[in-house]
Design an enzyme around this catalytic site. Sequence first.
Site, PDB file in Angstrom:
ATOM      1  N   HIS A 163      11.277 110.148  56.665  1.00  0.00           N
ATOM      2  CA  HIS A 163      11.022 111.396  55.951  1.00  0.00           C
ATOM      3  C   HIS A 163      11.207 112.701  56.728  1.00  0.00           C
ATOM      4  O   HIS A 163      10.744 113.745  56.269  1.00  0.00           O
ATOM      5  CB  HIS A 163       9.598 111.380  55.371  1.00  0.00           C
ATOM      6  N   GLY A 212      16.598 109.406  53.500  1.00  0.00           N
ATOM      7  CA  GLY A 212      16.063 108.283  52.747  1.00  0.00           C
ATOM      8  C   GLY A 212      15.316 108.771  51.524  1.00  0.00           C
ATOM      9  O   GLY A 212      15.455 108.234  50.435  1.00  0.00           O
ATOM     10  N   HIS A 281      13.027 104.752  43.111  1.00  0.00           N
ATOM     11  CA  HIS A 281      11.868 105.638  43.200  1.00  0.00           C
ATOM     12  C   HIS A 281      12.128 106.888  42.372  1.00  0.00           C
ATOM     13  O   HIS A 281      13.059 107.646  42.614  1.00  0.00           O
ATOM     14  CB  HIS A 281      11.641 105.991  44.667  1.00  0.00           C
ATOM     15  N   GLU A 333       7.257 102.608  42.697  1.00  0.00           N
ATOM     16  CA  GLU A 333       7.045 103.884  41.988  1.00  0.00           C
ATOM     17  C   GLU A 333       8.324 104.298  41.281  1.00  0.00           C
ATOM     18  O   GLU A 333       8.764 105.452  41.344  1.00  0.00           O
ATOM     19  CB  GLU A 333       6.589 104.966  42.979  1.00  0.00           C
ATOM     20  N   GLU A 349       4.227 109.066  37.809  1.00  0.00           N
ATOM     21  CA  GLU A 349       3.670 109.932  38.852  1.00  0.00           C
ATOM     22  C   GLU A 349       3.794 111.404  38.447  1.00  0.00           C
ATOM     23  O   GLU A 349       4.822 111.823  37.910  1.00  0.00           O
ATOM     24  CB  GLU A 349       4.400 109.679  40.169  1.00  0.00           C
ATOM     25  N   CYS A 351       4.284 113.909  40.285  1.00  0.00           N
ATOM     26  CA  CYS A 351       5.433 114.485  40.991  1.00  0.00           C
ATOM     27  C   CYS A 351       6.748 114.183  40.290  1.00  0.00           C
ATOM     28  O   CYS A 351       7.686 114.981  40.357  1.00  0.00           O
ATOM     29  CB  CYS A 351       5.510 113.951  42.427  1.00  0.00           C
ATOM     30  N   CYS A 429       0.853 114.091  47.624  1.00  0.00           N
ATOM     31  CA  CYS A 429       2.032 114.889  47.272  1.00  0.00           C
ATOM     32  C   CYS A 429       1.852 115.619  45.942  1.00  0.00           C
ATOM     33  O   CYS A 429       2.371 116.727  45.759  1.00  0.00           O
ATOM     34  CB  CYS A 429       3.267 113.998  47.214  1.00  0.00           C
ATOM     35  N   CYS A 430       1.089 115.031  45.006  1.00  0.00           N
ATOM     36  CA  CYS A 430       1.038 115.588  43.656  1.00  0.00           C
ATOM     37  C   CYS A 430       0.237 116.884  43.523  1.00  0.00           C
ATOM     38  O   CYS A 430       0.719 117.821  42.876  1.00  0.00           O
ATOM     39  CB  CYS A 430       0.510 114.541  42.681  1.00  0.00           C
TER      40      CYS A 430
END
Length: 630
Positions: A163, A212, A281, A333, A349, A351, A429-430
């Site tokens: 990441h 990625g 994803h 996810e 999700e 996000c 993250c959300c």
Amino acid sequence: MNNSKISHHIELKNTSVTDSFWKAKRELVRTEVIPYQYEALNDRIEGAEKSYCIENFVKASKVARQIKEGKSVPVYPADKWYYNGENAEEGAFHGWVFQDSDVYKWLEAVAYSLESCPDPELEARADKLIDLICSAQLENGYLDTLYIINNRNEIFANLKDFHELYCFGHLAEAAVAYYNSTGKNKLLNAALRFADLICATFGSDKIKGYPGHELAELALVKLYEVTGDKKYLDEAGFFIEERGKKPYYYDLVLGRETVEDNYHYNQAHMPPREQREAVGHAVRAVYLYSGMADVARLNGDEGLYSACRALADNIIDKKMYVTGGIGSTPDGEAFGAEYELPNGTAYCETCASIGLMFFARRMLEIEPNAKIAAAAERALYNTVLSGMAEDGKSFFYVNPLEVVPDEVRTDTKKFHVKTVRQKWFGCACCPPNLARLLSSLGEYALTENDSAVYVHQYIGGSYKTKNALLELDSDYAESGRVRLSINPKKTFTLALRIPEQSEGFAVSAEYKTENGYALISITEKCVIELGFNFRPRLVKSSDKVVANRGKAAVMRGPFVYCAESIDNGEKLDELSISEPPVFEYENEKLTVDGYRKDKRIKIRLIPYYKWANRGENEMRVYLKLRQNKG
């Protein structure tokens, strides 16, 4: 690609949201969510999962200073996705590998909030945090706390999993937003230094790697747009074009032979311009598609745009829930197979729906499309809002369409579902993603070009465009009434989206329809009244969605409705709606004639985004249908 239709969104500084519905949500973000999330990032919320975000930047700053002074610094393993006191030493990085991104998203939300509501105290707090971030940057421009703290020798060694380029993307987005809002360029300069390192490292004659977890693509475009330096646009294009080439870069790094298309999870199974089905994803996917749409628009790339159109159609027609949720399976996810849309195990999700809005806005900049705008509206009014409690202090990561608390506690297939919103998440993250979206909402309502203004979302406010000043007085969410006061600078076409859920509509001007929009020629100062008929209605799935055969959801206007046991008693699976339905509506609440087994009852429904705000209870969006025989 029709160049005459290409437009751009209205910059945030030229928007002012006054919509009574959305102004309240944005004010909640400003006064409650942003301060609360700052406390969470500093690990000061009692009972919440630890973030470690600020702690990591403090550690990285110390390491950067020691390196600059020529001192030796310890090395720790950088081989896991998550680190805590049980598997990492005290001085090492803690949290998820992408933990830096939560800080950047918070700063981006702050930037948008400052644009609409200046706050010297909040700005000073953000400046202090930016000082800390910049103090952690290495001399060569690298800025990722995992590798700065743990092992500088493994920088860019595992692009697939760890990441760094994703975190860079959020740094760049925050930096551009903060620069546009405050005029301060310290964070922007840090992002540009990191971007320059990335451009010097990856390319057709350099390392042929790519993220990625996608996001760098759209972020590099933002750096191009704020600087005019084409190398950033070219780098975004490189990442897109290199993705999915065989032999796969990720296999080459691992020293293994490519034997199958095994990177669907990362959308790297084939070149993006050849992709026609949304896979893997869900958040990664729509972030990638957003970058693809940006590059297609700026480069006039018809082939890349064609892929974006096909992917958008695939999502909306075959892989999107009625709530605008995407990503049906917790396994990765990810998107499931076409029409694989279970209710009780849905991932959806927050996000992912936010990312769908990013993708939709960029597609609408290329060409107005009512279907895509409607998908964004579904996501915004339902799954996005569901992700945050009405007090702004707890959040959903996933947004299922059916919840039975006892089943959630015992069924391992529903391990990801929460029956009440959480104070915070280790993988958070959300919440900051939601804050940055709602704080920048004015950018999602309109687009324009030299000859037209397109209204995609009826979000009340003032919009200063190159063609006109528009005052949009909207009671869209409640009554379906909209009033536009237009002060034109020249003759232009006003294009007003016709909502798919409206049973007829009225426009107080002559118009013609095109691609789901009512087109009106504006030559002088005027007022246009719109009226949309938002009666409650049943919405049925395709028969290919096995979980919903013989069932329907209820919508009114942009809102999907649901039943909760607090209003209807337990065992919601015993409920059925009489067909044809008889609805009663008052103040967002609906009742509909129905049955509990064979007993006639009134079924009470609330907007989906409001569920779980009155404690833990059952919830269900799709209810069975029963023919009313009188």
